[in-house]
Design a protein around this motif. Structure first.
Motif, PDB file in Angstrom:
ATOM      1  N   SER A   1     103.705  62.845  79.508  1.00 45.20           N
ATOM      2  CA  SER A   1     103.879  61.283  79.057  1.00 45.20           C
ATOM      3  C   SER A   1     102.922  60.793  79.762  1.00 45.20           C
ATOM      4  N   LEU A   2     102.481  60.191  78.632  1.00 43.13           N
ATOM      5  CA  LEU A   2     101.059  59.322  79.489  1.00 43.13           C
ATOM      6  C   LEU A   2     101.430  57.319  78.852  1.00 43.13           C
ATOM      7  N   ASP A   3     102.208  57.015  80.268  1.00 41.69           N
ATOM      8  CA  ASP A   3     102.115  55.229  80.117  1.00 41.69           C
ATOM      9  C   ASP A   3     101.025  54.936  80.190  1.00 41.69           C
ATOM     10  N   SER A   4     101.158  53.674  79.732  1.00 43.24           N
ATOM     11  CA  SER A   4     100.017  52.029  79.802  1.00 43.24           C
ATOM     12  C   SER A   4      98.790  52.878  79.943  1.00 43.24           C
ATOM     13  N   VAL A   5      98.193  53.444  79.224  1.00 41.60           N
ATOM     14  CA  VAL A   5      96.566  54.575  78.978  1.00 41.60           C
ATOM     15  C   VAL A   5      95.962  54.177  79.234  1.00 41.60           C
ATOM     16  N   ILE A   6      94.710  54.546  80.961  1.00 40.66           N
ATOM     17  CA  ILE A   6      93.953  54.283  80.756  1.00 40.66           C
ATOM     18  C   ILE A   6      92.902  55.092  80.890  1.00 40.66           C
ATOM     19  N   ASP A   7      91.228  54.270  79.458  1.00 36.04           N
ATOM     20  CA  ASP A   7      90.217  54.898  79.297  1.00 36.04           C
ATOM     21  C   ASP A   7      89.596  55.135  79.966  1.00 36.04           C
ATOM     22  N   HIS A   8      88.908  56.472  80.001  1.00 35.44           N
ATOM     23  CA  HIS A   8      88.315  56.926  81.024  1.00 35.44           C
ATOM     24  C   HIS A   8      86.437  57.313  80.674  1.00 35.44           C
ATOM     25  N   SER A   9      85.905  57.073  79.062  1.00 25.06           N
ATOM     26  CA  SER A   9      85.361  57.164  78.091  1.00 25.06           C
ATOM     27  C   SER A   9      84.975  55.840  78.914  1.00 25.06           C
TER      28      SER A   9
ATOM     29  N   VAL B   1     112.079  57.981  73.140  1.00 21.22           N
ATOM     30  CA  VAL B   1     111.752  58.414  73.094  1.00 21.22           C
ATOM     31  C   VAL B   1     110.678  59.681  74.038  1.00 21.22           C
ATOM     32  N   VAL B   2     110.856  59.010  75.426  1.00 23.83           N
ATOM     33  CA  VAL B   2     110.079  59.650  76.452  1.00 23.83           C
ATOM     34  C   VAL B   2     110.653  60.606  76.785  1.00 23.83           C
ATOM     35  N   ASP B   3     112.173  60.665  77.068  1.00 24.89           N
ATOM     36  CA  ASP B   3     113.364  61.308  77.279  1.00 24.89           C
ATOM     37  C   ASP B   3     112.850  62.277  76.723  1.00 24.89           C
TER      38      ASP B   3
ATOM     39  N   LEU C   1     101.931  62.911  74.658  1.00 25.91           N
ATOM     40  CA  LEU C   1     102.847  61.842  73.969  1.00 25.91           C
ATOM     41  C   LEU C   1     102.182  61.347  74.628  1.00 25.91           C
ATOM     42  N   LEU C   2     101.766  59.816  74.497  1.00 26.08           N
ATOM     43  CA  LEU C   2     101.131  58.353  74.558  1.00 26.08           C
ATOM     44  C   LEU C   2     102.164  57.271  74.513  1.00 26.08           C
ATOM     45  N   ILE C   3     102.776  56.412  75.330  1.00 25.37           N
ATOM     46  CA  ILE C   3     103.045  55.566  74.724  1.00 25.37           C
ATOM     47  C   ILE C   3     102.718  53.965  75.922  1.00 25.37           C
ATOM     48  N   ASN C   4     102.345  53.090  74.763  1.00 24.91           N
ATOM     49  CA  ASN C   4     101.830  51.652  75.108  1.00 24.91           C
ATOM     50  C   ASN C   4     102.043  50.485  74.609  1.00 24.91           C
ATOM     51  N   ALA C   5     102.017  49.685  75.583  1.00 27.10           N
ATOM     52  CA  ALA C   5     102.585  48.191  74.976  1.00 27.10           C
ATOM     53  C   ALA C   5     101.425  47.531  73.820  1.00 27.10           C
ATOM     54  N   ARG C   6     101.800  46.711  73.055  1.00 31.59           N
ATOM     55  CA  ARG C   6     101.168  46.194  72.443  1.00 31.59           C
ATOM     56  C   ARG C   6      99.865  45.208  72.679  1.00 31.59           C
ATOM     57  N   HIS C   7     100.916  44.717  73.944  1.00 30.34           N
ATOM     58  CA  HIS C   7      99.635  43.321  74.376  1.00 30.34           C
ATOM     59  C   HIS C   7      99.727  43.451  75.955  1.00 30.34           C
ATOM     60  N   ASP C   8      99.411  44.838  76.458  1.00 32.29           N
ATOM     61  CA  ASP C   8      99.135  44.724  77.497  1.00 32.29           C
ATOM     62  C   ASP C   8      98.168  44.601  78.394  1.00 32.29           C
TER      63      ASP C   8
ATOM     64  N   LEU D   1     110.403  68.472  74.432  1.00 30.34           N
ATOM     65  CA  LEU D   1     109.793  68.911  72.990  1.00 30.34           C
ATOM     66  C   LEU D   1     109.846  68.115  71.822  1.00 30.34           C
ATOM     67  N   ARG D   2     110.095  66.670  71.637  1.00 30.47           N
ATOM     68  CA  ARG D   2     110.260  66.365  70.064  1.00 30.47           C
ATOM     69  C   ARG D   2     109.310  65.067  69.950  1.00 30.47           C
ATOM     70  N   VAL D   3     108.229  65.512  69.204  1.00 29.92           N
ATOM     71  CA  VAL D   3     106.735  64.429  69.556  1.00 29.92           C
ATOM     72  C   VAL D   3     107.230  63.585  68.622  1.00 29.92           C
ATOM     73  N   PRO D   4     107.740  62.434  68.855  1.00 26.39           N
ATOM     74  CA  PRO D   4     108.084  60.798  67.635  1.00 26.39           C
ATOM     75  C   PRO D   4     106.517  60.424  66.792  1.00 26.39           C
ATOM     76  N   VAL D   5     106.949  59.229  66.296  1.00 27.30           N
ATOM     77  CA  VAL D   5     106.022  59.174  64.872  1.00 27.30           C
ATOM     78  C   VAL D   5     106.169  57.629  65.292  1.00 27.30           C
ATOM     79  N   ALA D   6     107.802  57.008  65.809  1.00 23.80           N
ATOM     80  CA  ALA D   6     108.115  55.391  65.147  1.00 23.80           C
ATOM     81  C   ALA D   6     107.612  54.813  66.018  1.00 23.80           C
ATOM     82  N   PRO D   7     107.042  53.475  66.160  1.00 25.38           N
ATOM     83  CA  PRO D   7     106.934  52.542  67.362  1.00 25.38           C
ATOM     84  C   PRO D   7     108.250  52.270  67.742  1.00 25.38           C
ATOM     85  N   CYS D   8     108.331  51.531  68.742  1.00 23.66           N
ATOM     86  CA  CYS D   8     109.567  50.534  69.232  1.00 23.66           C
ATOM     87  C   CYS D   8     109.910  49.576  69.855  1.00 23.66           C
TER      88      CYS D   8
END
Length: 476
Positions: free
Chosen positions: A218-226, A461-463, A413-420, A469-476
């Motif tokens: 699980s990756l929270d507040s994700v850095i894009d290294h590209s 959703v992370v827990d 799993l990636l999780i990110n705020a809309r306004h980070d 190993l349940r991959v979620p689909v809905a937003p929070c």
């Protein structure tokens, strides 16, 4: 862009305390003993190569800590937690018990490392006298830019001399290999991983190198290294402006905002104009005059990262009126009694090749950032980081690239705020595309940086993913 870095005391029990040694497949062992900071956790050290290209060469001690599963009969395995790339042993001792829920703590051994160059893992050491001379990361002309280059050259040479050869091998690919060495020493065929902010970069590289050894990630507040230099600077300025827009909309609708009924953006622009003229004084700190970069830094670190919208509104009202209000955010310098400090630049700059060769190029980027961020003008942390690494006189060992994920890597799993403001939602979208079809992105429809603990939904959703190993689909 290091974030959530924590200081820690003496966490290593010492290499001589070989209690409960856990041999790995390669014969390496971690000597466990109760941690000095919290005796309910275990601390130890693992010898790893300074240079993974020369695995039989010189080594150093990697600091490791773990908090064993409280229900060993239902234990799933190891969960490596990297909450921002800093001292993970301190997190395991002081914070993991409150950060994770009871079921995670019951079923995982939570493990943290101090990434090479930090904490107890051969920390980077630099002269505090040199750091106290750091120029403001907002050069006005070529002479200012040249001072930044000269400062970086002096600091880099000093840090390398004080730290030794490990200073040349601090990139996130090396950290990922260290993590796998810990997995092997623990005798685990796979591991689970939870990374936040800077900790997402080491996680992505672990998935690149060792995808088949990932049980869950699980990756929270994700850095894009590209990202290229321009994409990084302009994208982060846009992220900061988007986060400020979320604050202004809150102020317009919520009476808890002391600026409710006024145009918060206009109030802010008035403060920036006063900062430009050199007339914006801090009511909470007599004698301090705020620059535009100071003001943007206050909004970013004090108001938008948490987010603390009420604080930001009250701070703006105080600055506008000159009446007492909340204290601002002041970037500190080491005190005169400090001789050496742990500095992030030698490690951070090994992951980024940023091209700002002179003031002319910086001024062009600055003008473009102001167009995409008319209120904030820049993302101040990113501006400082980009300038530091652009003039850093060491070739990066792990420059930006798109992820190369092999077959056999499980869904991530990636999780990110809309306004980070520090890891924009668009970064998470980009990384999800690089990770392949199995990756999932859950969006927290709010602001701030680091969202696992924001709501019961984000935690659930992370827990559920880590446990089931349940991959979620809905937003929070």
């Amino acid at each position: 862009m290091p974030h959530f870095v924590r200081t820690l005391g003496a966490v290593l029990a010492g290499a001589a305390l070989m209690f409960s040694g856990t041999p790995g497949p390669g014969g390496a062992a971690i000597g466990w003993a109760p941690c000095a900071g919290d005796r309910t956790a275990e601390c130890g050290s693992l010898r790893v190569p300074i240079d993974w290209a020369r695995p039989d060469g010189a080594t150093f001690g990697l600091a490791v800590a773990r908090r064993k599963a409280t229900d060993p009969r239902r234990r799933i395995g190891v969960l490596v937690a990297n909450i921002g790339g800093g001292a993970g042993t301190g997190f395991v001792q002081a914070e993991a018990g409150a950060y994770f829920g009871k079921e995670i703590l019951a079923r995982f051994d939570v493990v943290g490392i101090d990434p090479r160059g930090t904490g107890g893992s051969r920390p980077v050491r630099c002269s505090a006298d040199i750091v106290r001379k750091e120029p403001i990361p907002d050069p006005r002309d070529q002479a200012d830019f040249d001072r930044l280059k000269a400062y970086a050259a002096e600091l880099a040479a000093d840090c390398r001399r004080r730290t030794g050869p490990v200073a040349d091998h601090l990139d996130s690919l090396s950290v990922a290999r260290d993590i796998d060495a810990v997995r092997a020493a623990l005798g685990e065929p796979t591991l689970s991983y939870h990374g936040v902010s800077a900790g997402t970069l080491a996680g992505q590289h672990y998935a690149e190198l060792f995808g088949r050894r990932v049980r869950a990630m699980s990756l929270d507040s994700v850095i894009d290294h590209s990202l290229s230099t321009g994409q990084l600077l302009l994208g982060q300025a846009a992220n900061a402006e988007d986060a400020f827009g979320a604050f202004a909309r809150w102020c317009a609708r919520d009476r808890a905002c002391v600026l409710h009924g006024r145009d918060a953006g206009r109030v802010w622009d008035g403060l920036m104009a006063r900062a430009d003229r050199g007339t914006l004084r801090d009511p909470a700190l007599p004698g301090r005059v705020l620059s535009a970069l100071d003001l943007a830094t206050e909004a970013h670190l004090g108001g938008l990262m948490e987010p603390s919208y009420r604080w930001l509104a009250e701070r703006m009202a105080s600055l506008e009126s000159g009446r007492p209000g909340p204290r601002g955010v002041v970037r500190g310098q080491p005190g005169p009694e400090v001789r050496e400090i742990e500095h992030p630049a030698p490690a951070t700059c090994q992951d980024w090749r940023l091209e700002i060769p002179d003031h002319r190029r910086f001024a062009a980027y600055a003008e473009r950032m102001r167009r995409v961020a008319p209120h904030l003008r820049t993302q101040p942390d990113t501006q400082a980081f980009a300038l530091a690494c652009a003039v850093w006189p060491v070739e990066p060992g792990n420059p930006q690239h798109r992820l190369r994920i092999g077959d056999g890597t499980p869904p991530i799993l990636l999780i990110n705020a809309r306004h980070d403001p520090a890891a924009g939602h668009g970064w998470a979208v980009s990384v999800r595309g690089q990770l392949g079809r199995g990756a999932a992105l859950v969006t927290y429809e709010g602001g701030g940086h680091g969202v696992y603990q924001r709501t019961s939904c984000t935690r659930r959703v992370v827990d559920d993913y880590l446990l089931l190993l349940r991959v979620p689909v809905a937003p929070c």
